[in-house]
Design a protein around this motif. Structure first.
Motif, PDB file in Angstrom:
ATOM      1  N   ASP B  24      35.382  14.874 -45.620  1.00 42.28           N
ATOM      2  CA  ASP B  24      36.031  15.062 -46.729  1.00 42.28           C
ATOM      3  C   ASP B  24      37.727  14.751 -45.585  1.00 42.28           C
ATOM      4  O   ASP B  24      37.590  14.462 -45.301  1.00 42.28           O
ATOM      5  N   PRO B  25      37.931  12.873 -46.628  1.00 38.62           N
ATOM      6  CA  PRO B  25      39.013  12.431 -46.725  1.00 38.62           C
ATOM      7  C   PRO B  25      39.861  12.839 -47.316  1.00 38.62           C
ATOM      8  O   PRO B  25      39.631  14.096 -47.338  1.00 38.62           O
ATOM      9  N   VAL B  30      40.682   5.691 -50.706  1.00 35.03           N
ATOM     10  CA  VAL B  30      40.227   5.477 -51.823  1.00 35.03           C
ATOM     11  C   VAL B  30      39.169   4.418 -50.374  1.00 35.03           C
ATOM     12  O   VAL B  30      37.680   4.603 -50.956  1.00 35.03           O
ATOM     13  N   SER B  31      39.365   4.494 -49.092  1.00 32.60           N
ATOM     14  CA  SER B  31      38.264   3.474 -48.478  1.00 32.60           C
ATOM     15  C   SER B  31      37.684   4.945 -47.885  1.00 32.60           C
ATOM     16  O   SER B  31      39.151   5.717 -46.899  1.00 32.60           O
ATOM     17  N   LEU B  32      36.747   4.326 -47.216  1.00 38.57           N
ATOM     18  CA  LEU B  32      35.754   6.050 -46.228  1.00 38.57           C
ATOM     19  C   LEU B  32      34.838   5.134 -45.255  1.00 38.57           C
ATOM     20  O   LEU B  32      34.323   3.659 -45.834  1.00 38.57           O
ATOM     21  N   PHE B  33      35.568   5.085 -44.123  1.00 37.11           N
ATOM     22  CA  PHE B  33      34.344   4.679 -42.931  1.00 37.11           C
ATOM     23  C   PHE B  33      33.611   5.245 -42.182  1.00 37.11           C
ATOM     24  O   PHE B  33      33.799   6.380 -41.658  1.00 37.11           O
ATOM     25  N   PHE B  49      32.792   2.479 -47.838  1.00 36.27           N
ATOM     26  CA  PHE B  49      32.923   2.839 -49.384  1.00 36.27           C
ATOM     27  C   PHE B  49      34.079   2.699 -49.901  1.00 36.27           C
ATOM     28  O   PHE B  49      35.049   2.618 -49.055  1.00 36.27           O
ATOM     29  N   GLN B  50      34.427   1.992 -50.740  1.00 34.68           N
ATOM     30  CA  GLN B  50      35.180   2.165 -51.411  1.00 34.68           C
ATOM     31  C   GLN B  50      34.907   2.828 -52.643  1.00 34.68           C
ATOM     32  O   GLN B  50      34.708   2.564 -53.778  1.00 34.68           O
ATOM     33  N   GLU B  68      26.140   8.335 -48.490  1.00 34.39           N
ATOM     34  CA  GLU B  68      26.388   8.342 -49.960  1.00 34.39           C
ATOM     35  C   GLU B  68      27.637   8.783 -49.782  1.00 34.39           C
ATOM     36  O   GLU B  68      28.760   9.644 -49.398  1.00 34.39           O
ATOM     37  N   ARG B  69      28.224   8.898 -51.514  1.00 34.01           N
ATOM     38  CA  ARG B  69      29.850   9.483 -51.444  1.00 34.01           C
ATOM     39  C   ARG B  69      30.086   9.172 -53.593  1.00 34.01           C
ATOM     40  O   ARG B  69      30.904   8.401 -53.417  1.00 34.01           O
ATOM     41  N   PRO B  70      28.751  10.100 -53.837  1.00 38.29           N
ATOM     42  CA  PRO B  70      28.450   9.798 -55.084  1.00 38.29           C
ATOM     43  C   PRO B  70      29.750  10.149 -55.755  1.00 38.29           C
ATOM     44  O   PRO B  70      29.776   9.035 -57.504  1.00 38.29           O
ATOM     45  N   GLU B  71      31.073  10.656 -55.996  1.00 41.93           N
ATOM     46  CA  GLU B  71      31.651  10.594 -56.728  1.00 41.93           C
ATOM     47  C   GLU B  71      33.386  10.432 -56.087  1.00 41.93           C
ATOM     48  O   GLU B  71      34.140  10.831 -56.747  1.00 41.93           O
ATOM     49  N   GLY B  72      32.878   9.343 -55.272  1.00 42.89           N
ATOM     50  CA  GLY B  72      34.307   9.044 -54.771  1.00 42.89           C
ATOM     51  C   GLY B  72      34.731   9.728 -53.575  1.00 42.89           C
ATOM     52  O   GLY B  72      36.562   9.219 -53.375  1.00 42.89           O
ATOM     53  N   SER B  73      34.341  10.748 -53.283  1.00 42.38           N
ATOM     54  CA  SER B  73      36.056  11.723 -52.273  1.00 42.38           C
ATOM     55  C   SER B  73      34.613  12.018 -51.265  1.00 42.38           C
ATOM     56  O   SER B  73      34.877  11.145 -50.140  1.00 42.38           O
TER      57      SER B  73
END
Lengths: 116, 116
Positions: B24-25, B30-33, B49-50, B68-73
């Motif tokens: 959970d970022p 926006v960015s996740l590693f 992910f961006q 995966e990060r389907p909803e950008g969160s």
């Protein structure tokens, strides 16, 4: 490809003394960032200090300062007035400026023990 | 505000099992590693992910690894048919954005995966 090397697996320092952790890196790029991260036993990685390669002035953050030697590709961390809470694993890291991902490339770390 | 959270904190799997690790970022990042940290080593980049787009998966060690990060969160790192060499701490980090210079990556506490 970029690499980061930390040649000191373990270091020890007496409380209130000063210690320097070494880091060298290799890159053919000119614009990049260098970092020192601290990872206490709880494992949450925390940014200690950051250096932009285009800046000649060495970064400082309170008791933490760096010695950035761009030509030598050296980036050491000096911790002054060491405290027991400084005991942790310290990682040197690199990322390209303007890179597609800003992914971090880490060294293998230096375990610092501050002795009372 | 809340930092990056990861669950579970510890996971033990038998060889051959599938596992899913959650990140959970920080809200709005926006960015996740994802990084993999083997015992006694520095973290190694896995994927980036961006928003919901996976822009870099060059660090994934095999096709058994999927993120995966389907909803950008929230993001999930899945490892299929786990092997003993998958045993490591899996770190998630998030940052505000990638473009326009460097934005600090904030790390979660990690998930320690042990494959028996």
């Amino acid at each position: 490809a970029q690499t980061v090397t930390q040649s000191q697996p373990e270091m020890s320092v007496q409380e209130a003394e000063t210690v320097t952790l070494s880091c060298t890196y290799d890159t053919s790029e000119n614009n990049y960032y260098l970092f020192w991260y601290k990872q206490p036993p709880s494992r949450q990685m925390i940014l200690v200090i950051r250096q932009e390669a285009y800046k000649q002035q060495n970064a400082t953050e309170n008791r933490f300062s760096v010695n950035f030697q761009k030509a030598a590709k050296s980036f050491s961390l000096k911790i002054s007035d060491s405290q027991l809470g400084d005991t942790a694993m310290y990682f040197c890291a690199f990322t390209l400026y303007g890179g597609a991902t800003n992914k971090l490339i880490f060294g293998t770390g230096t375990l610092l023990a501050v002795q009372p | 505000g809340a930092g990056v959270s990861q669950s579970p904190r510890y996971k033990v799997a038998k060889r051959g099992q599938d596992v899913a690790l959650r990140c959970d970022p920080i809200s709005g990042h926006v960015s996740l590693f994802w990084y993999q940290q083997a015992l006694g080593q520095g973290p190694e980049f896995l994927t980036y992910f961006q928003n919901e787009a996976q822009l870099d998966k060059s660090g994934l060690p095999s096709d058994r690894f999927f993120a995966e990060r389907p909803e950008g969160s929230v993001s999930t790192l899945k490892i299929q048919r786990t092997q003993q060499e998958d045993s490591a701490v899996y770190l998630c980090a998030s940052s505000r954005q990638t473009s326009g210079g460097y934005h600090e990556q904030f790390f979660g506490p990690g998930t320690r995966l042990t494959v028996l």
